[in-house]
Design a protein around this motif. Sequence first.
Motif, short mmCIF file in Angstrom:
data_model
loop_
_atom_site.label_atom_id
_atom_site.label_comp_id
_atom_site.label_asym_id
_atom_site.label_seq_id
_atom_site.Cartn_x
_atom_site.Cartn_y
_atom_site.Cartn_z
N PHE A 196 0.83 -1.20 0.00
CA PHE A 196 0.00 0.00 0.00
C PHE A 196 0.87 1.26 0.00
N TYR A 197 2.07 1.17 0.63
CA TYR A 197 2.98 2.31 0.60
C TYR A 197 3.48 2.57 -0.83
N LEU A 198 3.67 1.50 -1.59
CA LEU A 198 4.06 1.68 -2.99
C LEU A 198 2.96 2.38 -3.78
N VAL A 199 1.71 2.03 -3.46
CA VAL A 199 0.58 2.69 -4.13
C VAL A 199 0.55 4.16 -3.79
N ARG A 200 0.80 4.49 -2.50
CA ARG A 200 0.82 5.90 -2.11
C ARG A 200 1.98 6.65 -2.75
N PHE A 201 3.10 5.95 -2.98
CA PHE A 201 4.23 6.57 -3.67
C PHE A 201 3.84 6.98 -5.10
N PHE A 202 3.14 6.11 -5.77
CA PHE A 202 2.69 6.45 -7.12
C PHE A 202 1.64 7.55 -7.10
N ASP A 203 0.80 7.58 -6.05
CA ASP A 203 -0.15 8.69 -5.91
C ASP A 203 0.58 10.01 -5.74
N ALA A 204 1.66 9.98 -4.97
CA ALA A 204 2.46 11.21 -4.81
C ALA A 204 3.08 11.63 -6.13
N MET A 205 3.54 10.65 -6.90
CA MET A 205 4.10 10.97 -8.22
C MET A 205 3.03 11.58 -9.12
N ILE A 206 1.82 11.10 -9.00
CA ILE A 206 0.73 11.66 -9.82
C ILE A 206 0.47 13.10 -9.42
N TYR A 207 0.48 13.39 -8.11
CA TYR A 207 0.29 14.78 -7.67
C TYR A 207 1.40 15.68 -8.20
N PHE A 208 2.62 15.16 -8.20
CA PHE A 208 3.75 15.98 -8.61
C PHE A 208 3.72 16.27 -10.11
N PHE A 209 3.41 15.25 -10.90
CA PHE A 209 3.39 15.41 -12.36
C PHE A 209 1.97 15.58 -12.91
N LEU A 210 1.05 15.99 -12.06
CA LEU A 210 -0.35 16.08 -12.49
C LEU A 210 -0.56 17.06 -13.66
N PRO A 211 0.03 18.28 -13.67
CA PRO A 211 -0.19 19.17 -14.83
C PRO A 211 0.29 18.56 -16.14
N GLN A 212 1.48 17.92 -16.10
CA GLN A 212 1.99 17.31 -17.32
C GLN A 212 1.12 16.14 -17.77
N ILE A 213 0.63 15.38 -16.81
CA ILE A 213 -0.25 14.25 -17.16
C ILE A 213 -1.53 14.76 -17.81
N ASN A 214 -2.08 15.84 -17.27
CA ASN A 214 -3.32 16.39 -17.84
C ASN A 214 -3.08 16.96 -19.24
N VAL A 215 -1.91 17.57 -19.44
CA VAL A 215 -1.60 18.09 -20.78
C VAL A 215 -1.52 16.94 -21.78
N ILE A 216 -0.88 15.85 -21.38
CA ILE A 216 -0.77 14.69 -22.28
C ILE A 216 -2.16 14.11 -22.57
N ILE A 217 -3.02 14.06 -21.55
CA ILE A 217 -4.39 13.55 -21.76
C ILE A 217 -5.12 14.44 -22.77
N LEU A 218 -4.99 15.76 -22.62
CA LEU A 218 -5.65 16.67 -23.56
C LEU A 218 -5.13 16.48 -24.98
N ARG A 219 -3.83 16.33 -25.12
CA ARG A 219 -3.26 16.15 -26.46
C ARG A 219 -3.69 14.83 -27.07
N LEU A 220 -3.83 13.80 -26.26
CA LEU A 220 -4.31 12.53 -26.80
C LEU A 220 -5.76 12.64 -27.25
N ILE A 221 -6.58 13.30 -26.47
CA ILE A 221 -8.00 13.45 -26.83
C ILE A 221 -8.15 14.31 -28.09
N GLN A 222 -7.40 15.40 -28.16
CA GLN A 222 -7.51 16.33 -29.28
C GLN A 222 -6.61 15.96 -30.46
N LYS A 223 -5.85 14.86 -30.32
CA LYS A 223 -4.97 14.36 -31.39
C LYS A 223 -3.96 15.43 -31.83
N ARG A 224 -3.34 16.05 -30.85
CA ARG A 224 -2.29 17.02 -31.12
C ARG A 224 -0.93 16.42 -30.82
N ASN A 225 0.10 17.12 -31.22
CA ASN A 225 1.46 16.60 -31.08
C ASN A 225 1.81 16.44 -29.60
#
Length: 811
Positions: free
Chosen positions: A190-219
């Motif tokens: 469970f600590y490993l899961v929380r570690f990945f949750d922390a990584m998601i919080y840290f890289f959340l803006p970049q992850i959301n940008v990638i999600i937007l680009r995938l949905i909109q089919k941009r570079n």
Amino acid sequence: QNIFVVTSEWDTQIGKQLRSMNRSGHTARGKKNDQMLLMFNSRIFTTEVGLRPAEPCSVSVAATHQLLTNIFEHMCIVILSDFRYRHASGAVITERDLQVLERCNQDNIQALESIVGVDANGDVLHCGAGGGTTTAELIKAGDIWAEHILENAKAYIMSFFYVFVTVTVGYPLLSLLAIAAGLPSSSPFFYLVRFFDAMIYFFLPQINVIILRLIQKRNLLHRMVGRTVVIGDIPWVAQAAEAFLSKIFACSYSIAGLNVLSANPSDHLVHRHTHRVVRGTLLVCGRPDGRLAALSSAEASVCLSVNQASSIQSIGGTCESVTIGHNPFKLPLSARAIFLGRHRPQFLCEKILGEVDIEEEKARRQLLLTAASSDPKCSEENKNGRNGNELVRRWSSCSLRSNVSNGSLFGLQSSHGKRRHILRRQSSGGTTSTKESASGESHGSTSNLYSKISFVLGHAPKNKRSKGKSRRSMSRQNSHNSCPSDDGTFEDAFFSEGEPPDGNCRPSLKNRSSTALLGAYIDLEKKSHMMENKVPSSKRQPLSVDKMVYTAIQDKKTHDTVRELFDAIDVNGNSTLAKEEFVVGYSKLNPDLSKHHVEKIFEESDVGENGCLDFEDFSRVIKMTPVEIVAMLQAKNRDERGLIQVEPSKEEYFGEKIRKGLSTNYNFSATRSQYFSQELYETRIASLQRFVAMTVMFHRMGKRVQEFFPRISCGLLGYRMDRTHSIMRIATTASPVSGADVRERMQMLHLLNQINRSVHIISVAWLKYKEQKKKNEMNKLLEHYNSFRKESGNTPPPPAVIVHEEEIQIS
């Protein structure tokens, strides 16, 4: 007297200032009754666009450019109306150039309607109604760039909702999924899961940008930072578009802001901005119409700059470049290409190149018929009554595609060496032995022939990696190659029994790049030069020192010949040709010209207006081309003021009348007379169309960004893209003195100048008066002395004249 003003309407503040200056000047001259003349003769030009409160300038810039075009035409008409003005100004423009410019100027209205998607009456144009396609492409490009700019704001909103929901609930995403999957919280995993949750919080803006680009089919490889837009075009277009776009985003929020730069791709874009190119830089460049011989080198330099900027890569990503132009050829490294319609007749160079392409396609069609007739199956079908077009289509679709996978073109096995021999002989134009043609060395030439035939037939070679994509791209390419007004496909055009129609919108059949166009025009010009000089192609030699020396010798001989001709016509031997001498001598050189025409040539060539021609004037006349002579002798319609009335050209293609007087049908040298017309078309018409296209794209981009914030904030956030922080519509040079003070100071200086002039006149008059008075006193004194000597008979000493403080005393 030398101040002119361009305003949006006649009654403006700056116009009022100019009229007041004129009124004061006329009042000083004693013309107090010319108020009505001053009101209408005030040197104020108006664009008639009215009050435009928006600070980003688009309509006013286009209207000003159009006004300057009209002023330029009027100035040229005044100069061309009097040959003395032409000689004094050194003007190279002709009446034919103005006719072409006026025709393009009138057709430009329809071109601008197709770009903005609205006609002159304000009605929206739909696709297929004369416009809409170009507008849709510009709007689509603006939407994509707006998404590039808004991705940070959208990613911020997505991050806000994710943090707000997960913190409120108390379960991050992966932790919630782990608990739902039955993983106990006391487990060490469970600590490993929380570690990945922390990584998601840290890289959340970049992850959301990638999600937007995938949905909109941009570079996906673009940098996740603020965007930079680089605008490349000729100086006035690039600078005006830069000002327009930067003012649109002047009040935008920092999370949706951008940096705007501009440069000339033919000059300094590479040196100033290519080192700043990063992944995600937005580059838009305007391309001149390289289909015109005078502009092909300019488009080639622009394309080279775009390719250089687009070839700078980092981890596989580069800038996103968009080109806007008339030549329907997409650069391989550009992300998008927007093509503007021609909306004008063809020039002579386009017409000749298109006819050459048609002749080449006829030769290829004959090659296909020859190859198809050598096939036994096709020979039987030909005997059954099939025509040539159907025979070629059937043979090319069956025999070609069924045997190309076996390594043999058109079913050419070793037993069919004879047919391969025919193909190679027809394609190379020479004779080839059957043994050589049956060898394996001929696969390169046959594969090249296959690619040419595939181009003629309109289908590309199949690619195993992307079958559907290649077909879609080929269909798009064919749509760009064809003209919007043409109904038939390329296959129908190539295999039609009759000649293809030569309409105003018929382009070259081949879709060429700027480099290919430049090479094609150079080849045509060389062939035309060889045909004029009657030089066989087999005797063509490369450029060398001997050839240059021979050319210089020929030029010297030509000069000597002209000199001998001048001396022969000069009967009285005074090194000048009188009108009678020129008419007699030139009529012998050109017996087809009448005496009236020869006299007109003499009057037009008499630069000094002294009634005679020197050797330089005569040399210019002798070296004139038939096109220049026809233009000089063309009848000119004049109004009551003596100005030439220039009507727009009504030719099916520009240069139709010139071509009728040429000896050969493919005389490409005559197209040089249209180079100046093509340059005028680029600077006054085509550049305006590119500017309007950029403003449509940028307006759509700014509109999308502006409407985003009120929509996501329920009207709490928002800004106006028609305003800037300076709230300034007109930018003038900073001056510590107001215009009124300058005007008063100018009036004071004018009055002081008049006073000084009056004092100078009075002083000169007083000095003349004193000098005359002194002379009169001396004359009286001499008269008194002579009379006294006669009466007395003595000779007294001469009188002494003493002048003290402007008084004369006699002693």
